[in-house]
Design a protein around this motif. Structure first.
Motif, PDB file in Angstrom:
ATOM      1  N   LEU A  24      46.685  37.020  34.591  1.00 46.83           N
ATOM      2  CA  LEU A  24      45.597  37.689  33.887  1.00 46.83           C
ATOM      3  C   LEU A  24      45.707  39.198  34.037  1.00 46.83           C
ATOM      4  CD1 LEU A  24      44.376  34.907  33.387  1.00 46.83           C
ATOM      5  CD2 LEU A  24      42.164  35.820  34.113  1.00 46.83           C
ATOM      6  N   ASP A  25      46.042  39.651  35.225  1.00 44.47           N
ATOM      7  CA  ASP A  25      46.143  41.082  35.487  1.00 44.47           C
ATOM      8  C   ASP A  25      47.341  41.703  34.780  1.00 44.47           C
ATOM      9  OD1 ASP A  25      45.739  43.619  36.723  1.00 44.47           O
ATOM     10  OD2 ASP A  25      47.176  43.075  38.260  1.00 44.47           O
ATOM     11  N   GLU A  26      48.516  41.116  34.942  1.00 50.21           N
ATOM     12  CA  GLU A  26      49.750  41.747  34.483  1.00 50.21           C
ATOM     13  C   GLU A  26      50.095  41.444  33.031  1.00 50.21           C
ATOM     14  OE1 GLU A  26      52.826  40.575  37.170  1.00 50.21           O
ATOM     15  OE2 GLU A  26      51.866  41.501  38.935  1.00 50.21           O
ATOM     16  N   GLU A  27      49.784  40.252  32.546  1.00 46.98           N
ATOM     17  CA  GLU A  27      50.192  39.851  31.196  1.00 46.98           C
ATOM     18  C   GLU A  27      49.077  39.945  30.166  1.00 46.98           C
ATOM     19  OE1 GLU A  27      53.251  39.352  30.564  1.00 46.98           O
ATOM     20  OE2 GLU A  27      54.051  39.151  32.591  1.00 46.98           O
ATOM     21  N   PHE A  28      47.841  39.755  30.601  1.00 43.65           N
ATOM     22  CA  PHE A  28      46.717  39.752  29.661  1.00 43.65           C
ATOM     23  C   PHE A  28      45.854  41.010  29.757  1.00 43.65           C
ATOM     24  CE2 PHE A  28      47.761  35.280  30.247  1.00 43.65           C
ATOM     25  CZ  PHE A  28      47.748  34.799  28.944  1.00 43.65           C
ATOM     26  N   GLY A  29      46.048  41.825  30.789  1.00 41.00           N
ATOM     27  CA  GLY A  29      45.242  43.023  30.947  1.00 41.00           C
ATOM     28  C   GLY A  29      43.806  42.749  31.323  1.00 41.00           C
ATOM     29  N   ILE A  30      43.591  41.702  32.131  1.00 38.79           N
ATOM     30  CA  ILE A  30      42.240  41.286  32.512  1.00 38.79           C
ATOM     31  C   ILE A  30      42.107  41.311  34.029  1.00 38.79           C
ATOM     32  CG2 ILE A  30      40.627  39.345  32.582  1.00 38.79           C
ATOM     33  CD1 ILE A  30      41.794  38.450  29.885  1.00 38.79           C
ATOM     34  N   THR A  31      41.048  41.931  34.504  1.00 35.90           N
ATOM     35  CA  THR A  31      40.703  41.857  35.909  1.00 35.90           C
ATOM     36  C   THR A  31      39.643  40.774  36.063  1.00 35.90           C
ATOM     37  OG1 THR A  31      41.170  44.199  36.269  1.00 35.90           O
ATOM     38  CG2 THR A  31      39.801  43.095  37.903  1.00 35.90           C
TER      39      THR A  31
END
Length: 277
Positions: free
Chosen positions: A260-267
């Protein structure tokens, strides 16, 4: 239509990376639509925690624009409607029946939100939708014309009329399936306008009903220029523009959070469980 007094068009454009024209014309509509799709991920993390996300413009700005988060259809399309109205478009809110995997159109309730964008001086509105969380969703809006194929950013769509007992015509959005070389239905809708209170109710139902798929498992997608990435439960699927599909299972909670953090840009919110079952 929407209370957009707390909507910041400049901040929204920075979020989606749009530095083009700010006119209420078809070219701007297509460009901003595509930029939004590329920049803001689709995700259901609030619903997975049993919470109905706010649809107020200020809260949407805080979550989708100023934070490393995305949202699902009501959030995306409400935010996009605010942007379009700020640009000078007139917008009509629509409800639709998602028919992907359905036996009949009537077997599905109206739970999806889509938009009609009315371009000044043009005779037909455009179907716009930056919140349909599925492979093959619209990347650019399409004119409301039946039986004509439109190609937008590498994807092919068309609108057709389908039988309907009601007083209004029913439209069906279809996407071209490259693998099957055939057309598949995505969702059906009439042109009856709906209002924000209608979506407040639908949003609460979809987010909190334990039978809702969005309340049962993580569902996140990112639409990039060279790939469509989808995390559906534990299954990670990557689809290339040529139709090539690769799949694998996510190994565990730590990897899901990293993706989520690295591939989707979600925290992801602290303390929540992403993978269940």
């Amino acid at each position: 239509m929407l209370d957009s007094t707390q909507f910041d068009l400049d901040a929204y454009f920075r979020r989606i990376g749009w530095d083009g024209e700010r006119r209420a014309d078809a070219a701007t509509l297509r460009g901003v639509h595509l930029a939004h799709m590329r920049a803001v991920p689709f995700e259901n993390l609030d619903a997975l925690r049993g919470r109905a996300p706010s649809l107020d413009p200020a809260d949407l700005m805080a979550k989708l624009v100023h934070s490393r988060r995305g949202g699902y259809c009501y959030e995306h399309n409400t935010l996009f409607a605010c942007a379009l109205e700020a640009l000078g478009f007139r917008v009509t809110l629509l409800t639709a029946r998602v028919v992907v995997g359905a036996d009949t159109i009537a077997s599905r309730p109206r739970t999806h939100m889509a938009l009609l964008a009315h371009v000044p001086g043009e005779p037909r509105p455009y179907l716009a939708d930056v919140g349909f969380g599925a492979i093959g969703s619209l990347l650019e809006p399409v004119p409301l014309i039946a039986d004509v194929e439109f190609a937008g950013a590498g994807r092919r769509h068309r609108l057709v009329h389908v039988p309907h007992d009601g007083p209004l015509e029913m439209w069906l959005l279809q996407a071209h399936d490259q693998e099957k070389d055939d057309w598949t239905g995505q969702y059906a809708f009439t042109l009856e306008p709906f209002e924000k209170p209608d979506f407040d109710v639908i949003n609460w139902h979809i987010a909190t009903n334990p039978r809702s798929p969005f309340a049962q498992r993580v569902y996140v997608q990112h639409v990039g220029a060279t790939r469509h990435l989808l995390l559906d439960g534990r299954l990670l699927t990557q689809t290339r523009p040529d139709g090539t599909v690769t799949e694998r299972e996510v190994t565990g909670e730590a990897e899901a959070r990293r993706l989520l953090d690295e591939e989707f840009g979600i925290t992801a919110p602290e303390g929540m469980t992403l993978l269940t079952g």
